[in-house]
Design a protein around this motif. Structure first.
Motif, PDB file in Angstrom:
ATOM      1  N   SER A 111     -46.467   3.871  45.767  1.00 18.48           N
ATOM      2  CA  SER A 111     -47.881   3.979  45.441  1.00 18.48           C
ATOM      3  C   SER A 111     -48.629   4.557  46.631  1.00 18.48           C
ATOM      4  O   SER A 111     -48.186   4.453  47.776  1.00 18.48           O
ATOM      5  CB  SER A 111     -48.448   2.605  45.072  1.00 18.48           C
ATOM      6  OG  SER A 111     -49.858   2.666  44.915  1.00 18.48           O
ATOM      7  N   LEU A 112     -49.784   5.177  46.344  1.00 18.36           N
ATOM      8  CA  LEU A 112     -50.671   5.701  47.391  1.00 18.36           C
ATOM      9  C   LEU A 112     -51.881   4.781  47.600  1.00 18.36           C
ATOM     10  O   LEU A 112     -52.884   5.207  48.180  1.00 18.36           O
ATOM     11  CB  LEU A 112     -51.149   7.099  47.022  1.00 18.36           C
ATOM     12  CG  LEU A 112     -50.082   8.201  46.942  1.00 18.36           C
ATOM     13  CD1 LEU A 112     -50.702   9.504  46.455  1.00 18.36           C
ATOM     14  CD2 LEU A 112     -49.420   8.403  48.295  1.00 18.36           C
ATOM     15  N   GLN A 113     -51.748   3.543  47.163  1.00 16.11           N
ATOM     16  CA  GLN A 113     -52.905   2.659  47.194  1.00 16.11           C
ATOM     17  C   GLN A 113     -53.412   2.393  48.600  1.00 16.11           C
ATOM     18  O   GLN A 113     -54.623   2.247  48.818  1.00 16.11           O
ATOM     19  CB  GLN A 113     -52.550   1.332  46.515  1.00 16.11           C
ATOM     20  CG  GLN A 113     -51.390   0.594  47.165  1.00 16.11           C
ATOM     21  CD  GLN A 113     -51.120  -0.753  46.524  1.00 16.11           C
ATOM     22  OE1 GLN A 113     -52.041  -1.402  46.034  1.00 16.11           O
ATOM     23  NE2 GLN A 113     -49.859  -1.176  46.523  1.00 16.11           N
ATOM     24  N   TRP A 114     -52.500   2.355  49.595  1.00 18.30           N
ATOM     25  CA  TRP A 114     -52.931   2.017  50.948  1.00 18.30           C
ATOM     26  C   TRP A 114     -53.548   3.213  51.665  1.00 18.30           C
ATOM     27  O   TRP A 114     -54.354   3.039  52.571  1.00 18.30           O
ATOM     28  CB  TRP A 114     -51.760   1.446  51.734  1.00 18.30           C
ATOM     29  CG  TRP A 114     -51.153   0.280  51.020  1.00 18.30           C
ATOM     30  CD1 TRP A 114     -49.888   0.168  50.532  1.00 18.30           C
ATOM     31  CD2 TRP A 114     -51.821  -0.933  50.664  1.00 18.30           C
ATOM     32  NE1 TRP A 114     -49.724  -1.034  49.903  1.00 18.30           N
ATOM     33  CE2 TRP A 114     -50.896  -1.732  49.974  1.00 18.30           C
ATOM     34  CE3 TRP A 114     -53.119  -1.416  50.861  1.00 18.30           C
ATOM     35  CZ2 TRP A 114     -51.224  -2.988  49.477  1.00 18.30           C
ATOM     36  CZ3 TRP A 114     -53.444  -2.670  50.369  1.00 18.30           C
ATOM     37  CH2 TRP A 114     -52.500  -3.442  49.688  1.00 18.30           C
ATOM     38  N   TYR A 115     -53.206   4.427  51.235  1.00 24.84           N
ATOM     39  CA  TYR A 115     -53.916   5.603  51.744  1.00 24.84           C
ATOM     40  C   TYR A 115     -55.316   5.668  51.149  1.00 24.84           C
ATOM     41  O   TYR A 115     -56.282   6.031  51.840  1.00 24.84           O
ATOM     42  CB  TYR A 115     -53.134   6.864  51.410  1.00 24.84           C
ATOM     43  CG  TYR A 115     -51.845   6.995  52.184  1.00 24.84           C
ATOM     44  CD1 TYR A 115     -51.824   7.611  53.429  1.00 24.84           C
ATOM     45  CD2 TYR A 115     -50.651   6.493  51.680  1.00 24.84           C
ATOM     46  CE1 TYR A 115     -50.648   7.731  54.155  1.00 24.84           C
ATOM     47  CE2 TYR A 115     -49.470   6.605  52.387  1.00 24.84           C
ATOM     48  CZ  TYR A 115     -49.473   7.217  53.620  1.00 24.84           C
ATOM     49  OH  TYR A 115     -48.305   7.324  54.331  1.00 24.84           O
ATOM     50  N   ARG A 116     -55.419   5.325  49.869  1.00 27.05           N
ATOM     51  CA  ARG A 116     -56.755   5.261  49.262  1.00 27.05           C
ATOM     52  C   ARG A 116     -57.585   4.157  49.898  1.00 27.05           C
ATOM     53  O   ARG A 116     -58.807   4.293  50.061  1.00 27.05           O
ATOM     54  CB  ARG A 116     -56.621   5.033  47.754  1.00 27.05           C
ATOM     55  CG  ARG A 116     -56.039   6.217  46.990  1.00 27.05           C
ATOM     56  CD  ARG A 116     -56.247   6.053  45.488  1.00 27.05           C
ATOM     57  NE  ARG A 116     -55.493   4.893  44.986  1.00 27.05           N
ATOM     58  CZ  ARG A 116     -54.263   4.972  44.481  1.00 27.05           C
ATOM     59  NH1 ARG A 116     -53.659   6.153  44.403  1.00 27.05           N
ATOM     60  NH2 ARG A 116     -53.649   3.895  44.035  1.00 27.05           N
ATOM     61  N   SER A 117     -56.900   3.076  50.277  1.00 26.13           N
ATOM     62  CA  SER A 117     -57.620   1.990  50.944  1.00 26.13           C
ATOM     63  C   SER A 117     -58.171   2.440  52.295  1.00 26.13           C
ATOM     64  O   SER A 117     -59.287   2.065  52.680  1.00 26.13           O
ATOM     65  CB  SER A 117     -56.678   0.795  51.132  1.00 26.13           C
ATOM     66  OG  SER A 117     -57.302  -0.226  51.873  1.00 26.13           O
ATOM     67  N   PHE A 118     -57.407   3.265  53.030  1.00 30.81           N
ATOM     68  CA  PHE A 118     -57.868   3.742  54.329  1.00 30.81           C
ATOM     69  C   PHE A 118     -59.067   4.674  54.183  1.00 30.81           C
ATOM     70  O   PHE A 118     -60.095   4.498  54.857  1.00 30.81           O
ATOM     71  CB  PHE A 118     -56.730   4.448  55.055  1.00 30.81           C
ATOM     72  CG  PHE A 118     -57.146   5.136  56.321  1.00 30.81           C
ATOM     73  CD1 PHE A 118     -57.381   4.412  57.475  1.00 30.81           C
ATOM     74  CD2 PHE A 118     -57.332   6.507  56.353  1.00 30.81           C
ATOM     75  CE1 PHE A 118     -57.775   5.045  58.650  1.00 30.81           C
ATOM     76  CE2 PHE A 118     -57.723   7.146  57.525  1.00 30.81           C
ATOM     77  CZ  PHE A 118     -57.951   6.406  58.668  1.00 30.81           C
ATOM     78  N   PHE A 119     -58.937   5.687  53.305  1.00 34.16           N
ATOM     79  CA  PHE A 119     -60.018   6.668  53.164  1.00 34.16           C
ATOM     80  C   PHE A 119     -61.213   6.108  52.400  1.00 34.16           C
ATOM     81  O   PHE A 119     -62.309   6.664  52.465  1.00 34.16           O
ATOM     82  CB  PHE A 119     -59.500   7.930  52.469  1.00 34.16           C
ATOM     83  CG  PHE A 119     -58.569   8.743  53.324  1.00 34.16           C
ATOM     84  CD1 PHE A 119     -59.056   9.500  54.372  1.00 34.16           C
ATOM     85  CD2 PHE A 119     -57.204   8.734  53.082  1.00 34.16           C
ATOM     86  CE1 PHE A 119     -58.195  10.250  55.174  1.00 34.16           C
ATOM     87  CE2 PHE A 119     -56.339   9.484  53.873  1.00 34.16           C
ATOM     88  CZ  PHE A 119     -56.839  10.240  54.919  1.00 34.16           C
ATOM     89  N   GLY A 120     -61.003   5.025  51.662  1.00 33.64           N
ATOM     90  CA  GLY A 120     -62.099   4.441  50.908  1.00 33.64           C
ATOM     91  C   GLY A 120     -62.803   3.310  51.626  1.00 33.64           C
ATOM     92  O   GLY A 120     -63.821   2.806  51.139  1.00 33.64           O
ATOM     93  N   ASP A 121     -62.292   2.905  52.772  1.00 30.06           N
ATOM     94  CA  ASP A 121     -62.879   1.798  53.529  1.00 30.06           C
ATOM     95  C   ASP A 121     -63.546   2.345  54.785  1.00 30.06           C
ATOM     96  O   ASP A 121     -62.874   2.813  55.704  1.00 30.06           O
ATOM     97  CB  ASP A 121     -61.797   0.790  53.896  1.00 30.06           C
ATOM     98  CG  ASP A 121     -62.379  -0.479  54.486  1.00 30.06           C
ATOM     99  OD1 ASP A 121     -63.585  -0.492  54.810  1.00 30.06           O
ATOM    100  OD2 ASP A 121     -61.630  -1.468  54.622  1.00 30.06           O
ATOM    101  N   PRO A 122     -64.873   2.319  54.858  1.00 31.01           N
ATOM    102  CA  PRO A 122     -65.551   2.865  56.048  1.00 31.01           C
ATOM    103  C   PRO A 122     -65.128   2.178  57.341  1.00 31.01           C
ATOM    104  O   PRO A 122     -65.155   2.806  58.409  1.00 31.01           O
ATOM    105  CB  PRO A 122     -67.028   2.613  55.746  1.00 31.01           C
ATOM    106  CG  PRO A 122     -67.114   2.472  54.263  1.00 31.01           C
ATOM    107  CD  PRO A 122     -65.828   1.836  53.851  1.00 31.01           C
ATOM    108  N   SER A 123     -64.740   0.912  57.277  1.00 34.94           N
ATOM    109  CA  SER A 123     -64.358   0.214  58.501  1.00 34.94           C
ATOM    110  C   SER A 123     -63.103   0.813  59.118  1.00 34.94           C
ATOM    111  O   SER A 123     -62.937   0.784  60.351  1.00 34.94           O
ATOM    112  CB  SER A 123     -64.133  -1.272  58.213  1.00 34.94           C
ATOM    113  OG  SER A 123     -63.048  -1.465  57.316  1.00 34.94           O
ATOM    114  N   TRP A 124     -62.224   1.400  58.280  1.00 32.41           N
ATOM    115  CA  TRP A 124     -61.003   2.011  58.802  1.00 32.41           C
ATOM    116  C   TRP A 124     -61.268   3.394  59.380  1.00 32.41           C
ATOM    117  O   TRP A 124     -60.930   3.675  60.532  1.00 32.41           O
ATOM    118  CB  TRP A 124     -59.936   2.100  57.707  1.00 32.41           C
ATOM    119  CG  TRP A 124     -59.145   0.845  57.510  1.00 32.41           C
ATOM    120  CD1 TRP A 124     -59.200  -0.013  56.453  1.00 32.41           C
ATOM    121  CD2 TRP A 124     -58.165   0.305  58.399  1.00 32.41           C
ATOM    122  NE1 TRP A 124     -58.326  -1.054  56.627  1.00 32.41           N
ATOM    123  CE2 TRP A 124     -57.673  -0.888  57.813  1.00 32.41           C
ATOM    124  CE3 TRP A 124     -57.657   0.699  59.630  1.00 32.41           C
ATOM    125  CZ2 TRP A 124     -56.699  -1.677  58.417  1.00 32.41           C
ATOM    126  CZ3 TRP A 124     -56.687  -0.084  60.237  1.00 32.41           C
ATOM    127  CH2 TRP A 124     -56.215  -1.251  59.641  1.00 32.41           C
TER     128      TRP A 124
END
Length: 583
Positions: free
Chosen positions: A358-371
């Protein structure tokens, strides 16, 4: 006066580190009462003495392992063709840029009770229960050597690339065997790299904190762990200062024993002293000290007989060298590849092998301003630190290289002081210094705090490169009316560029992966990427860490491609420089 070039570096060190360090020392001796109660309390507890001895032992063993692996690796890389050499250097640098936190966690995944190795052994039926591969001394060595090996290889490569290979060919043409040529010609010329790389690795290992804490057991604690516990428990500056200066004393003793003169003069002086000492001894006693010299006549006859014979088949040596390089690169890159694979995990936690893709953790990085905001802050700080420390550190290394030998050693020891102190103490000292300047919680304060450590890396790498620089080239340019600045820009700078580039890369990496100092001087106002990763590892195993680490692997590749293209375009100019010196 070359020493003037060191003024900017020492100004930064004095304001951010020197004066606060003196204040910390005065606190450790209970000034103005001036007592050694803190030191007596440290040595009065057998557990503290054991931790100190253990810290020295772990640092020495890790340095020895890095040297045993790093020297043949650097030798094989330098001996490879140009394109292969560049590719191998890239493969050495890439692992270091990836966050040390992610790499340490990768070793937890590999060595854990349900890690990659134990799962494989259990599936094959070789063992019935997991092997204790983690939370022991062996795991600490594996993690520390993995992190420090690039810092041993890079100085060795920098020095070895400056050795004239025609000297080896000359030795072979006189009948010397390959090993004799290496041992008596190449190895002595590479000693500046051995000395600088070993000192760099040793002093950094003395202050290791995160990796031993994550991979070692309770019996593998280092002195940095002791200091961290003091900070968390009571924040007793006196006891912390005493422990820091005890460890600093160990580093000073080691530096004094092995020398910090990176210009090569010290090695030549020592060699001349040994030769003069041997010349005063009876010849029979010298032969007893060196039994190999008794066979000189026989070897000379054999060399004469074999001088014009065809060389032996070197396929086996090439095969062994290739296998060795493959194993070293596998050791350096496998944890990175493991992190990449884990970054595509579809589960809620990091796992290997992934239960799904899954690409969920890449989406989590680009979708989370804190990252991504934390990543942008780290990149900005790293670039500024690299530029500042490279300019100031190169000037300091050049000035130190041109000063008197006695003064050279003292100045180099002062430059290296920030990396001889445990990183948590560096953070406390920087905290005290930036508090006086009113820069706590600011990006400028973090940049200054990171620069005091990055300066040491730049000075060591550039000074090792200057050790093989022929100063007669500068004298020739000045004799043709070249001004000092023109001589430096058109003669010296192109020839020491590999060391400057290596120093800049190490400066950026040291800043980009800094956690402890940033947490102390940045407070809650500025969050860098490593700081956020460390917080997530401590509180929750967020698989986004693997995605972030995978993205970070692209950064050194892109930057080295740009550097290589720039270097390649400047090669014709460097060749013209050698053929037509500036007038």
């Amino acid at each position: 006066m070359p020493i003037v070039l060191t003024v900017p570096a020492f100004a930064v060190l004095l304001v951010v580190f020197g004066i606060p360090l003196i204040l910390l020392f005065l606190t450790s001796i209970n000034a103005p009462a001036f007592s050694l109660a803190n030191y007596q309390m440290f040595f009065g507890q057998p557990a503290n003495v054991h931790v100190l001895y253990q810290t020295i032992e772990i640092s020495v063993v890790a340095t020895a392992i890095c040297l045993l692996i790093g020297y043949p690796t650097a030798y094989l890389i330098v001996g490879a063709s140009k394109h292969r050499r560049v590719a191998l250097i890239v493969l050495v640098i890439i692992p270091y840029l990836t966050s040390g936190l992610a790499r340490t966690y990768a070793w937890i995944v590999i060595l854990g009770d349900r890690g990659l190795i134990n799962n494989l052994l259990l599936d094959l039926g070789i063992v019935s229960s997991p092997l204790p591969l983690i939370y022991n001394r062996t795991a600490v060595y594996i993690g520390m050597v993995h992190i420090m090996l690039p810092m041993m290889i890079l100085p060795l490569i920098s020095v070895m690339m400056g050795i004239d290979r025609s000297l080896m060919a000359a030795g072979r043409s006189m009948g010397a065997r390959p090993f004799d040529t290496f041992w008596r010609v190449f190895f002595p010329l590479s000693m500046p790299g051995v000395r600088s790389g070993s000192l760099l690795v040793f002093v950094i290992c003395l202050g290791f904190y995160i990796t031993p804490a994550a991979l070692g057991g309770l019996g593998d604690a280092m002195l940095s762990t002791f200091i961290a516990s003091q900070v968390q428990a009571s924040f007793n500056i006196g006891r912390i200062g005493a422990a820091a200066f005890i460890l600093l004393g160990v580093a000073v003793v080691v530096l004094s024993m092995f020398g910090v003169d990176l210009s090569g003069t010290q090695g030549r002086t020592a060699q001349s002293t040994r030769n003069a000492w041997r010349s005063r001894l009876p010849s029979s006693f010298v032969m007893k000290l060196h039994p190999g010299e008794l066979l000189t006549t026989l070897r000379a006859k054999r060399w004469t007989a074999q001088l014009y014979q065809a060389g032996g088949d070197s396929n086996w040596s090439n095969i062994v060298g290739t296998i060795f390089l493959v194993l070293v690169m596998f050791y350096l890159l496998f944890p990175e590849l493991l992190v990449v694979v884990m970054s595509f995990s579809a589960g809620r936690f990091l796992e290997f092998p992934p239960s799904g893709l899954s690409l969920q953790w890449y989406r989590s990085f680009f979708g989370d301003p804190s990252w991504y905001n934390a990543a942008w802050v780290s990149i900005q700080i790293g670039i500024v630190v690299a530029i500042l420390s490279t300019i100031v550190g190169t000037l300091a290394a050049y000035g130190i290289n041109r000063t008197l030998p006695r003064l050279r050693s003292s100045l180099t020891m002062v430059i290296l002081t920030p990396i001889t102190v445990p990183v948590i103490v560096v953070g406390i000292v920087a905290y005290l210094g930036l508090l006086k300047l009113g820069l706590l919680g600011s990006m400028a304060g973090i940049i200054l705090a990171h620069s005091i450590g990055a300066l040491g890396y730049v000075v060591v790498i550039v000074a090792a490169t200057l050790a093989n620089f022929d100063q007669r080239l500068e004298q020739a340019a000045k004799s043709m009316r070249a001004r000092p600045l023109q001589t430096f820009v058109r003669v010296t700078l192109p020839l020491i560029r590999p060391g400057i580039i290596g120093g800049a890369v190490l400066a950026f990496l040291s800043s980009f992966d800094e956690v402890v100092v940033t947490s102390l001087v940045g407070g809650f106002a500025i969050r860098t990427l490593p700081l956020k990763m460390w917080e997530d590892i401590r509180h929750q195993i967020d698989p986004t860490i693997a995605a972030v680490s995978s993205l970070l692997m692209l950064l050194p590749v892109l930057s080295l491609i740009v550097l290589y293209v720039t270097w390649w375009r400047s090669s014709p100019g460097a060749q013209r420089l050698l053929a037509n010196p500036p007038t």
